[in-house]
Write a protein that holds these residues in place. Structure first.
Motif, mmCIF file in Angstrom:
data_model
loop_
_atom_site.group_PDB
_atom_site.id
_atom_site.type_symbol
_atom_site.label_atom_id
_atom_site.label_comp_id
_atom_site.label_asym_id
_atom_site.label_seq_id
_atom_site.Cartn_x
_atom_site.Cartn_y
_atom_site.Cartn_z
ATOM 1 N N GLY A 38 0.746 -1.225 0.227
ATOM 2 C CA GLY A 38 0.101 -0.135 0.184
ATOM 3 C C GLY A 38 0.697 1.254 -0.173
ATOM 4 N N CYS A 39 2.022 1.176 -0.367
ATOM 5 C CA CYS A 39 3.140 2.376 -0.553
ATOM 6 C C CYS A 39 3.226 2.671 -1.757
ATOM 7 C CB CYS A 39 4.461 2.154 0.292
ATOM 8 S SG CYS A 39 5.403 3.709 0.126
ATOM 9 N N HIS A 40 2.592 3.696 -2.387
ATOM 10 C CA HIS A 40 2.767 4.324 -3.938
ATOM 11 C C HIS A 40 3.601 5.720 -4.162
ATOM 12 C CE1 HIS A 40 -0.387 1.178 -4.476
ATOM 13 N NE2 HIS A 40 -1.024 1.685 -3.548
ATOM 14 N N GLU A 41 3.928 6.043 -3.132
ATOM 15 C CA GLU A 41 5.027 7.195 -3.357
ATOM 16 C C GLU A 41 6.524 6.849 -3.285
ATOM 17 O OE1 GLU A 41 4.510 10.695 -0.991
ATOM 18 O OE2 GLU A 41 2.133 10.971 -1.097
ATOM 19 N N ILE A 42 7.110 6.946 -4.475
ATOM 20 C CA ILE A 42 8.376 6.408 -4.558
ATOM 21 C C ILE A 42 9.389 7.348 -4.925
ATOM 22 C CG2 ILE A 42 9.508 4.655 -5.975
ATOM 23 C CD1 ILE A 42 7.408 3.345 -4.213
ATOM 24 N N GLN A 43 10.525 7.154 -4.640
ATOM 25 C CA GLN A 43 11.652 7.853 -4.965
ATOM 26 C C GLN A 43 13.025 6.944 -4.814
ATOM 27 O OE1 GLN A 43 12.575 11.223 -2.246
ATOM 28 N NE2 GLN A 43 14.547 11.385 -3.236
ATOM 29 N N GLY A 44 13.586 7.091 -5.923
ATOM 30 C CA GLY A 44 14.812 6.044 -6.245
ATOM 31 C C GLY A 44 15.168 6.053 -7.587
ATOM 32 N N TYR A 45 16.399 5.183 -7.919
ATOM 33 C CA TYR A 45 17.016 5.204 -9.155
ATOM 34 C C TYR A 45 15.958 4.383 -10.068
ATOM 35 C CZ TYR A 45 21.490 6.889 -8.339
ATOM 36 O OH TYR A 45 22.586 7.791 -7.752
ATOM 37 N N TYR A 46 14.869 3.512 -9.623
ATOM 38 C CA TYR A 46 14.110 2.833 -10.399
ATOM 39 C C TYR A 46 13.503 3.907 -11.181
ATOM 40 C CZ TYR A 46 10.056 -0.037 -11.989
ATOM 41 O OH TYR A 46 9.232 -0.563 -12.662
ATOM 42 N N TYR A 47 13.029 5.081 -10.828
ATOM 43 C CA TYR A 47 12.567 6.207 -11.808
ATOM 44 C C TYR A 47 13.450 6.901 -12.291
ATOM 45 C CZ TYR A 47 7.748 4.488 -10.806
ATOM 46 O OH TYR A 47 6.501 3.982 -10.537
ATOM 47 N N SER A 48 14.381 7.409 -11.481
ATOM 48 C CA SER A 48 15.445 8.427 -12.003
ATOM 49 C C SER A 48 16.384 8.698 -10.646
ATOM 50 C CB SER A 48 14.813 9.826 -12.395
ATOM 51 O OG SER A 48 15.694 10.699 -12.223
ATOM 52 N N LYS A 49 17.604 8.832 -11.227
ATOM 53 C CA LYS A 49 18.787 9.368 -10.366
ATOM 54 C C LYS A 49 18.568 10.977 -10.118
ATOM 55 C CE LYS A 49 21.871 10.350 -13.842
ATOM 56 N NZ LYS A 49 23.447 9.931 -14.400
ATOM 57 N N PRO A 50 19.046 11.643 -9.091
ATOM 58 C CA PRO A 50 19.244 12.925 -8.966
ATOM 59 C C PRO A 50 19.657 13.610 -10.290
ATOM 60 C CG PRO A 50 20.070 12.037 -6.951
ATOM 61 C CD PRO A 50 19.896 11.080 -7.770
ATOM 62 N N ILE A 51 18.995 14.545 -10.824
ATOM 63 C CA ILE A 51 19.252 15.291 -12.072
ATOM 64 C C ILE A 51 19.273 16.844 -12.111
ATOM 65 C CG2 ILE A 51 18.904 13.484 -13.629
ATOM 66 C CD1 ILE A 51 15.984 14.612 -14.001
ATOM 67 N N GLN A 52 20.242 17.466 -12.824
ATOM 68 C CA GLN A 52 20.292 18.744 -12.726
ATOM 69 C C GLN A 52 18.567 19.567 -13.454
ATOM 70 O OE1 GLN A 52 23.553 18.587 -15.363
ATOM 71 N NE2 GLN A 52 24.671 19.940 -14.129
ATOM 72 N N PRO A 53 18.494 20.540 -12.867
ATOM 73 C CA PRO A 53 17.174 21.139 -13.175
ATOM 74 C C PRO A 53 16.866 21.252 -14.603
ATOM 75 C CG PRO A 53 18.537 22.971 -12.164
ATOM 76 C CD PRO A 53 19.091 21.551 -12.044
#
Length: 568
Positions: free
Chosen positions: A540-555
């Protein structure tokens, strides 16, 4: 003849009148002088005193007249007054200080101005004016004491410490110095205020004195830095034993206002003359050893070694480089997108500070953020980040590519030392940004301390529309008892649980369930694989942060990716 007699009588009357006037002026000067005045014969016996002298000493005239002045002088000062009395008889005007004994037995510091008395060409005695300087002496003694002692702990200060070192060197006495820094003091001071911090420093000084006896010299150098001198002690085994005892002593909590405060010690040690016979160099070497301890985990001691110099110089250079980078806008902010894994929709991002050093390349945030906290740069650094993020949000809005809140990390130092609410609101107004565009991430440890003040600040932020997240949730062990009391919006599951999802699935499930019970949102960070996504979706956790979607990137890349996603 009659005229001559009249003239003679006139002259005599005038002379007598002048003499009487002179005596009257003398008597008035003697009797009505606000200072104590006395007159002695050639042997030093008191012949007369004024009323001020009686009031000052407490004696009656009968108790003073005929007595030798030395009977009323402190024994330690009798030689001084005898010498000054003899000098006065020789014609020298004497000004000196002694202590006199009052009738009640108390001592008074006095300054005496004395001179001989000459009548018709003959020396007949000495008179003196006595001024009470007791309060002035006390004030001067206090000034002198404070010049060489720490007012809070009463320990010797840096000035007296340095004088003692030079004195030992002058006498060619071997010695050891210990520079002691207390590892958690700054955090306690930030969390509970300076008044509480002062109490902690007093307890530290008392524990040091309890564990260091004999000729050992303890000084407070400022803040939570204390230094110790061990005269005639340079045997390494003995020094190691003393240092070990101190380290172990401070592993026991200090009791301050009913609270147990654990403040561990980091000790740097240097020997005279082994390491240097130059005092400034010796103190610097002990500091280098102490900083080396702190770099390696604190709560220990180390003896100076020349190999430490390179590490310390590197740290100092890095601090200077960080200040320069901040002042010259050489730091960068990368943005790591956050997604809803159920809809694959971009829901926001986290602002992450990056430092691409001109010589060393990218330096780990763990390294330079810790350095910023230790050196006090952190508040300016985070205020710089806040302004950059708000400016970036403004640009994204104008380009129609803003999507979701941007989260900013705030250190516990900034949270408690700086006026974080004012800093954020003024920056939002400057760039005309809605508070709903921001999210503040604060660590679990920060939130668990000073609960009342923490909640007041959190409530102010949330009342503006700013969301608050607890970062690194699950890495502490006391959070569950505090969680329901805190004014927060979201839990951020620490990446350490996500990396071993199969092993930690039960823990993650508990965190998510607890968040749902408390009506809190939950986000997982450090998500890298599809398997992790599947488990999180199931829980039931749908908010995701991580390399699966994207690494940190420049603006700029963030903007390009957003526009590309819209085009598709």
């Amino acid at each position: 003849m009659a005229i001559i007699v009249i003239l003679v009588l006139g002259i005599a009357i005038t002379f007598i009148t002048k003499m009487n006037n002179k005596k009257e002026r003398y008597r008035s000067l003697f009797e009505h002088n606000p200072e104590a005045v006395f007159r002695t014969d050639l042997a030093g016996n008191l012949l007369s005193v004024n009323s001020a002298a009686l009031d000052f000493t407490g004696y009656t005239k009968e108790e003073l007249i005929g007595k030798h002045f030395s009977l009323f002088v402190h024994k330690g000062d009798v030689k001084i007054i005898h010498k000054s009395f003899n000098n006065a008889l020789k014609g020298e005007k004497e000004v000196f200080e002694i202590r006199i004994v009052k009738k009640d037995g108390s001592l008074a510091d006095v300054g005496i101005t004395s001179a001989r008395i000459i009548v018709q060409g003959k020396i007949i005695g000495v008179y003196g004016i006595v001024k009470d300087i007791t309060e002035g002496k006390k004030a001067q003694a206090t000034i002198n004491y404070l010049a060489y002692h720490d007012e809070l702990t009463t320990l010797p200060n840096r000035r007296l410490y340095t004088m003692r070192l030079h004195k030992l060197k002058l006498k060619n006495i071997p010695f050891t110095i210990m520079n002691i820094d207390f590892d958690r003091f700054k955090r306690l001071n930030d969390l509970f205020g300076h008044a509480f911090g002062d109490k902690v420093l007093i307890e530290i000084s008392m524990r040091l004195k309890a564990n260091l006896s004999g000729d050992y010299f303890i000084a407070r150098m400022g803040g939570d830095e204390f230094n110790v001198i061990l005269p005639n002690v340079t045997d390494r085994e003995v020094v190691n034993k003393i240092a070990t005892n101190l380290i172990q002593s401070f592993r026991q909590p200090l009791k301050v206002r009913g609270h147990d405060c654990l403040i561990t010690a980091s000790i740097g040690i240097a020997f005279f003359p082994e390491h240097s016979n130059d005092i400034d160099s010796l103190v610097k070497y002990a500091d280098i050893a102490m900083y080396n301890v702190k770099q390696n985990g604190s709560d220990d001691f180390e003896v100076y070694d020349s190999a430490m110099n390179d590490q310390t110089i590197e740290r100092i250079n890095m601090e200077n480089d960080l200040r320069y980078a901040l002042e010259n806008d050489l730091l960068e902010i990368y943005y790591q997108p956050k997604y809803n894994s159920f809809t694959n929709e971009l829901i926001g991002s986290e602002a992450l500070l990056r430092w691409n050093h001109s010589n060393y390349g990218f330096i780990s945030p763990d390294t330079f953020i810790k350095l910023a906290e230790e050196t006090g740069i952190i508040i300016h650094l985070e205020e710089w980040v806040l302004r950059k993020v708000c400016r970036q949000i403004k640009e994204w809005k104008l380009a129609s590519c803003y999507r979701g809140r941007v989260s900013i990390n705030i250190s516990h130092i900034h949270f408690y030392q700086g006026d974080i609410v004012s800093a954020i609101t003024s920056t939002l107004m400057e760039f005309d940004i809605e508070p709903t565009c921001l999210e503040i991430e604060i660590t679990e440890t920060t939130m668990m301390n000073n609960e009342f003040e923490t909640n007041k600040t959190l409530q102010k932020l949330r009342s503006l529309g700013i969301e608050v997240s607890m970062d690194d949730f699950g890495t502490g062990y006391s959070s569950l008892g505090y969680l329901h009391k805190l004014s927060i919006d979201r839990l951020k599951i620490d990446k350490s649980f996500i990396h071993e999802m199969q092993k930690n699935e039960a823990i993650v499930a508990t965190i998510i369930s607890m968040a749902n019970t408390l009506n809190l949102k939950v986000i997982a960070e450090g998500v890298e694989t599809n398997d992790q996504i599947q488990v999180l979706n199931k829980l039931g956790c749908h908010e995701i942060q991580g390399y699966y979607y994207s690494k940190p990137i420049q603006p700029e890349i963030y903007k390009q990716n957003f526009l590309l996603a819209l085009a598709q």
